[in-house]
Design a protein around this motif. Structure first.
Motif, PDB file in Angstrom:
ATOM      1  N   THR A  36       0.720  -1.211   0.100  1.00 54.99           N
ATOM      2  CA  THR A  36      -0.222  -0.052   0.065  1.00 54.99           C
ATOM      3  C   THR A  36       0.779   1.193  -0.045  1.00 54.99           C
ATOM      4  N   THR A  43       3.684   4.152  -1.011  1.00 54.58           N
ATOM      5  CA  THR A  43       4.031   4.577  -2.239  1.00 54.58           C
ATOM      6  C   THR A  43       5.147   5.674  -1.965  1.00 54.58           C
ATOM      7  N   LYS A 101       1.304   0.140  -7.043  1.00 50.62           N
ATOM      8  CA  LYS A 101       0.491  -0.386  -5.740  1.00 50.62           C
ATOM      9  C   LYS A 101      -0.784  -0.783  -6.335  1.00 50.62           C
ATOM     10  N   GLN A 102      -1.483  -0.143  -7.385  1.00 55.48           N
ATOM     11  CA  GLN A 102      -2.598  -0.692  -7.738  1.00 55.48           C
ATOM     12  C   GLN A 102      -2.775  -2.000  -8.180  1.00 55.48           C
ATOM     13  N   THR A 116      -2.286  -4.329  -4.884  1.00 53.85           N
ATOM     14  CA  THR A 116      -3.290  -4.367  -3.887  1.00 53.85           C
ATOM     15  C   THR A 116      -4.672  -4.577  -4.558  1.00 53.85           C
ATOM     16  N   ASN A 117      -4.957  -4.287  -5.894  1.00 48.81           N
ATOM     17  CA  ASN A 117      -6.354  -4.189  -6.372  1.00 48.81           C
ATOM     18  C   ASN A 117      -6.182  -4.975  -7.846  1.00 48.81           C
TER      19      ASN A 117
END
Length: 486
Positions: A7, A9, A276-277, A280-281
């Motif tokens: 998470t 950055t 990150k995106q 995490t997603n």
């Protein structure tokens, strides 16, 4: 092994903190937070130019990162299961060049498929390596090159056991996947490094229904175009490295030979946020992409005359696995070339495809696509199948994607004396430059190869189709440079 907190950055957070302080700039760039370039600032927004800044202590330096850039690269390595990750702001072209130049010295052999991107050819010229081209499998019905077989790799190693590296594509432009895990095992058993062009596979590592990524199967290096399917800004990329055969410190040194010392913080922070995106997603987002592309593929395959190829190709020659997010559509039964459909979609329907070729058009479906836009593509293709269909389908021609004879090493050819002649007079000559279609960027001919009649006829056909050709000094490709004194 404990994973890092994805998470975070660090670089993006540091850039936002810098922006909040409203620093008075007496450094470069000269537009000084956009004040000196108002027309552009008014169009793209003040903040974009306010964070277009230069390296400084609080923001680290890409040439020798020891702060927030280093932290961001460590997170990227962790996300992709690599030992090291290096941010690239000269595109994946620079990453591919760094891979090959890190492993190959002048005269070293590198095994690679003939449908490799021009960046690999450039790296061979820069490094002085000797290419050992292997033939990718060809799907004659679709008219495109697929992956390479295990048997082809084994034959190449048998003939060239002194090769330093194998260069592979994962996936190909159209989504075909070779048996990368099997090839890695064979290569490592022979002490050969595996370098992977993963320009179109930035997303694959983050969903279990997609093909395996290079790092997940033990490849030594992978050049990953985060901007293509991972969500970062155009020209940003990541070079991933696994310790062992490859010296990671030498890779960093090699990168610094060619990468800019004025790295864009817009590009680097987009890598930080995109990583990150995905980490995490990514699985949830890619699940949505797969739902959209599967639905579109099913609908297209109900349109008479169209074939959207997909996972049914698995276990055909050169297809060990398939990346479903590549929506390739064969259009030849409409009596239209892919080049024609590409132009019709753009000119009449305001739809921009990734590319067209003799028989196909290709859509890249990724994180930002919507059902509404894919439905518009399907509707446009249906409309084209009615309004533009011709009575006679495009006849299949035997692919010319066979390896031309390499007469002179690419580096030697590049630096040799050359002269320009008419393209149609070049049959039998040794090429002094590359010719390639863009997009794709796969050379039809490279320096040092013998020009055949088939190659000349193919280039002339592409010109008639008004395809964008690159590589020659003559922008119209009426002339080509060949080796020798006139």
């Amino acid at each position: 092994m404990k994973r890092l907190d994805q998470t975070m950055t660090p670089l993006f957070t540091a850039l936002k903190d810098y922006h909040s302080k409203n620093v008075i700039p007496f450094d470069v760039p000269g537009h000084k937070h956009g004040v000196g370039l108002r027309e552009l600032a008014d169009f793209i927004g003040d903040r974009v130019l306010e964070v277009d800044v230069n390296s400084m202590k609080c923001l680290d330096n890409l040439s020798n990162p020891i702060g927030v850039i280093a932290e961001a690269e460590e997170l990227a390595a962790d996300a992709y299961w690599a030992d090291y990750a290096y941010f690239m702001v000269n595109g994946t072209t620079a990453a591919v060049q760094a891979m090959i130049m890190s492993v190959c010295e002048p005269g070293d052999k590198i095994i690679l498929p003939r449908n490799a991107h021009k960046s690999a050819t450039s790296a061979i010229i820069l490094s002085g390596a000797i290419p050992v081209y292997i033939q990718p499998e060809i799907n004659e019905e679709l008219g495109i090159a697929m992956g390479v077989s295990i048997q082809e790799i084994e034959r190449a190693i048998g003939k060239h056991p002194d090769a330093k590296a194998i260069f592979l594509i994962n996936p190909t432009y159209y989504g075909a996947i070779s048996d990368l895990a099997g090839i890695v095992k064979i290569a490592h058993r022979n002490g050969i490094a595996v370098l992977v062009d993963e320009a179109h596979g930035a997303h694959m590592h983050f969903h279990p229904e997609l093909p395996e990524s290079a790092m997940s199967v033990g490849a030594d290096m992978a050049a990953v175009s985060m901007h293509k399917t991972g969500g970062s800004l155009t020209q940003s990329s990541v070079l991933l490295v696994r310790d062992g055969i490859v010296d990671a410190k030498q890779v960093r040194t090699t990168i610094n030979l060619t990468q800019t010392t004025s790295a864009s913080y817009l590009l680097m922070t987009s890598l930080d946020v995109a990583r990150k995106q995905l980490a995490t997603n990514g699985q949830e987002m890619i699940e949505n992409v797969l739902t959209l592309v599967r639905d579109a593929r099913d609908k297209i395959n109900k349109i008479d005359g169209l074939y959207a190829f997909g996972k049914e190709l698995i276990d055909t020659p050169g297809v060990y696995d398939f990346d479903e997010t590549k929506l390739g559509i064969n259009v030849r039964k409409l009596g239209l070339t892919g080049y024609e459909v590409y132009d019709i979609l753009r000119d009449e329907y305001n739809i921009q495809m990734e590319l067209g070729d003799n028989y196909n058009v290709l859509a890249i479906v990724s994180l930002g696509d919507t059902k509404e836009n894919l439905d518009k593509l399907v509707d446009a293709l249906y409309d084209i199948s009615i309004k533009h269909r011709r009575d006679e389908e495009i006849k299949l021609k035997k692919s010319i994607l066979k390896n031309p004879d390499l007469i002179v090493a690419p580096r030697d050819a590049f630096y040799s004396t050359k002269h320009s002649i008419l393209l149609e007079d070049a049959v039998g000559e040794i090429s002094g430059e590359s010719v390639m279609v863009y997009p794709l960027g796969i050379p039809i001919i490279v320096p040092g190869e013998k020009i055949t009649k088939d190659i000349v006829e193919y280039i002339k056909f592409l010109k008639e189709e008004e395809v964008v050709l690159q590589g020659t000094q003559d922008p119209y490709v009426d002339y080509i440079n060949v080796l020798g004194i006139e």
